[in-house]
Design a protein around this motif. Structure first.
Motif, short mmCIF file in Angstrom:
data_model
loop_
_atom_site.label_atom_id
_atom_site.label_comp_id
_atom_site.label_asym_id
_atom_site.label_seq_id
_atom_site.Cartn_x
_atom_site.Cartn_y
_atom_site.Cartn_z
N VAL A 207 0.59 -0.96 -0.10
CA VAL A 207 0.15 -0.51 -0.33
C VAL A 207 0.71 1.64 0.31
CG1 VAL A 207 -1.49 1.47 1.59
CG2 VAL A 207 -1.72 -1.48 1.21
N VAL A 208 2.15 1.35 0.80
CA VAL A 208 3.23 1.99 1.08
C VAL A 208 3.39 2.81 0.21
CG1 VAL A 208 4.95 3.12 2.71
CG2 VAL A 208 3.09 2.48 3.39
N ILE A 209 3.68 1.84 -0.50
CA ILE A 209 5.29 2.36 -2.28
C ILE A 209 4.20 1.97 -3.34
CG2 ILE A 209 6.79 1.06 -3.25
CD1 ILE A 209 7.48 -0.67 -1.08
N ALA A 210 3.18 1.77 -3.41
CA ALA A 210 1.87 1.54 -4.16
C ALA A 210 1.17 2.71 -4.33
CB ALA A 210 0.67 0.63 -4.34
N THR A 211 1.19 3.39 -3.10
CA THR A 211 0.80 5.05 -2.86
C THR A 211 1.80 5.97 -3.60
OG1 THR A 211 -0.16 4.98 -1.55
CG2 THR A 211 0.13 7.04 -1.46
N MET A 212 3.55 5.20 -3.35
CA MET A 212 4.17 6.47 -3.64
C MET A 212 4.38 6.91 -5.16
SD MET A 212 8.17 5.98 -3.09
CE MET A 212 8.38 4.43 -3.75
N GLY A 213 3.50 5.08 -5.79
CA GLY A 213 3.68 5.20 -7.73
C GLY A 213 2.79 6.01 -8.04
N MET A 214 1.62 5.84 -7.65
CA MET A 214 0.19 6.63 -7.36
C MET A 214 0.86 7.73 -7.40
SD MET A 214 -2.81 6.28 -8.87
CE MET A 214 -3.60 7.32 -9.54
N SER A 216 3.71 9.25 -7.78
CA SER A 216 4.86 9.38 -9.13
C SER A 216 3.77 10.04 -10.07
CB SER A 216 5.75 8.08 -9.07
OG SER A 216 6.46 8.19 -7.84
N LEU A 217 2.75 8.87 -10.26
CA LEU A 217 2.30 9.40 -11.30
C LEU A 217 1.41 10.42 -11.84
CD1 LEU A 217 0.10 5.74 -11.88
CD2 LEU A 217 2.39 7.00 -13.91
N LEU A 218 0.87 11.05 -10.84
CA LEU A 218 0.50 12.22 -11.00
C LEU A 218 1.05 13.96 -10.50
CD1 LEU A 218 -1.64 11.95 -7.38
CD2 LEU A 218 -2.83 12.22 -9.75
N ARG A 223 2.86 11.34 -17.94
CA ARG A 223 1.95 10.87 -17.62
C ARG A 223 1.12 11.12 -18.72
NH1 ARG A 223 -1.57 14.26 -16.43
NH2 ARG A 223 -1.27 15.18 -14.11
N SER A 224 0.10 10.26 -18.74
CA SER A 224 -1.41 10.33 -19.75
C SER A 224 -2.23 10.45 -19.49
CB SER A 224 -1.10 9.62 -20.61
OG SER A 224 -1.00 8.09 -20.44
N ASN A 225 -3.39 10.81 -19.51
CA ASN A 225 -4.58 10.47 -18.60
C ASN A 225 -5.09 9.35 -17.90
OD1 ASN A 225 -4.94 13.73 -18.15
ND2 ASN A 225 -6.47 14.24 -20.02
N LEU A 268 1.80 -0.85 -9.10
CA LEU A 268 1.99 0.28 -9.35
C LEU A 268 3.75 0.31 -8.03
CD1 LEU A 268 -1.58 2.17 -7.73
CD2 LEU A 268 0.51 3.57 -9.97
N ALA A 269 3.55 -0.70 -7.49
CA ALA A 269 5.26 -0.34 -6.61
C ALA A 269 5.54 -0.26 -7.54
CB ALA A 269 4.28 -1.87 -5.38
N GLY A 270 5.87 -1.11 -8.25
CA GLY A 270 7.31 -1.48 -9.53
C GLY A 270 7.16 -0.34 -9.94
N TYR A 271 6.61 0.59 -10.09
CA TYR A 271 6.51 1.87 -10.78
C TYR A 271 7.62 2.96 -9.91
CZ TYR A 271 5.61 6.08 -12.98
OH TYR A 271 5.89 7.39 -13.68
N GLY A 272 6.23 2.82 -8.74
CA GLY A 272 7.09 4.00 -7.55
C GLY A 272 8.35 3.19 -6.82
N LEU A 273 9.23 2.08 -7.11
CA LEU A 273 10.04 1.54 -6.77
C LEU A 273 11.14 2.21 -8.35
CD1 LEU A 273 10.17 -1.75 -5.27
CD2 LEU A 273 10.93 0.63 -3.78
N ASP A 274 10.87 2.00 -9.26
CA ASP A 274 11.66 2.41 -10.54
C ASP A 274 11.92 3.36 -10.38
OD1 ASP A 274 12.89 2.16 -12.96
OD2 ASP A 274 10.83 2.86 -14.09
#
Length: 317
Positions: A207-214, A216-218, A223-225, A268-274
């Motif tokens: 949850v924590v890392i996925a939130t970080m990934g989200m 990062s997208l924002l 990023r696209s819509n 999402l967490a993978g994207y946040g870690l990347d």
């Protein structure tokens, strides 16, 4: 005096159990592989490596991979439908690809729902991904909505056929075990805060890392819509099981249910870690660290949960 042969009765029925556990492990390995392909398609290869490593290291994944239950099969069928929907680039352009998206994928999702009723909680997420898949390939939202409508129609039809075959028994089973659990059932009446606390011990890191990934997208300029919408769907999927069990007030099977949402969250967490590691040289080290350190951290929790199940109030000895 003749020698009495050894009694091997306690072991003669272990082979089917071992085979069932190996099959469950195979389903979990398949789900991890599909996580890599879907993440690679949506946010890139480095994110796929890190997200897959995180999912494999989770205690809830380890817990489920050692059980001879229908849960691993249900998870695999659910994520297979996700892969067929959004894991293949431009797959819907050909006639075979369109048939896969609108017929085979919803049928597989219906099979996942039949294997475990609770997987229907993620059906809206998959339907949303159907609409996003077309836009991700350069089509319009109108085309995506049409695909989602066709997908939903086939899914509803297949589920309707299943309910018609099972009739009253299926409907009562769904209501009793998933939709409308009675407060008098064993394990009910737990505090929502307790449910969320238990869920946190299993998937809090996701949850924590996925939130970080989200986030990062924002803030990403590139990023696209559609990626934002996909990210929101993944974020909802991550917390869907804990929120639903907090709503009905039970921790029964929580350690199994959270793995379904964790699969989405690890994308999402993978994207946040990347985004955090940035350099390719650090991606391999990060994946190795997740597989070793995090796996070791969760080992005690997994063993304790596997052999010392927590008994909810009212549980019979």
């Amino acid at each position: 005096m003749t020698e009495t042969p050894h009694n091997d009765t306690p072991f003669k029925n272990t082979h089917p159990l071992v085979a069932a556990r190996i099959l469950g492990l195979s389903f979990i390995l398949g789900a991890t592989t599909l996580l890599f392909f879907v993440t690679n398609r949506v946010v890139g290869r480095n994110s796929a490596i890190l997200g897959s490593a995180l999912f494999a290291a989770l205690g809830t994944t380890q817990f489920l991979s050692g059980f001879a239950t229908y849960d691993p099969m249900a998870l695999f069928l659910l994520v297979l439908s996700v892969y067929l929907v959004i894991g293949r680039k431009n797959a819907h352009i050909t006639l075979a690809g369109a048939a896969t998206l609108t017929v085979i994928a919803p049928t597989i999702l219906a099979l996942a729902n039949a294997a475990k009723y609770a997987t229907a909680l993620w059906d809206p997420v998959v339907i949303g991904l159907v609409a996003c898949a077309s836009v991700l390939d350069g089509r319009t939202w109108r085309h995506g909505r049409a695909q989602a409508v066709r997908f939903t129609a086939v899914l509803t039809c297949v589920l309707g056929i299943g309910l018609a075959i099972g009739k009253r028994k299926y409907i009562q089973g769904i209501l009793y075990t998933t939709v409308n659990r009675s407060s008098s059932q064993v394990g009910m009446g737990q505090s929502p805060l307790l449910v969320l606390e238990k869920a946190w011990t299993w998937i809090g890191v996701v949850v924590v890392i996925a939130t970080m990934g989200m986030l990062s997208l924002l803030v990403s300029r590139s990023r696209s819509n559609v990626l934002l919408i996909i990210g929101a769907l993944f974020m909802f999927a991550t917390v869907a099981a804990p929120l639903n069990q907090a709503r009905i007030g039970t921790i029964v099977s929580l350690q199994k249910h959270v793995v379904f949402g964790a699969w989405f969250g690890c994308i999402l967490a993978g994207y946040g870690l990347d985004r955090l590691l940035r350099y390719k040289a650090l991606v391999g080290a990060g994946a190795l660290g997740l597989l070793t350190v995090l796996s070791a951290y969760y080992t005690h929790q997994v063993l304790q949960s596997r052999f010392h199940f927590e008994r909810p109030s009212g549980w019979a000895e």
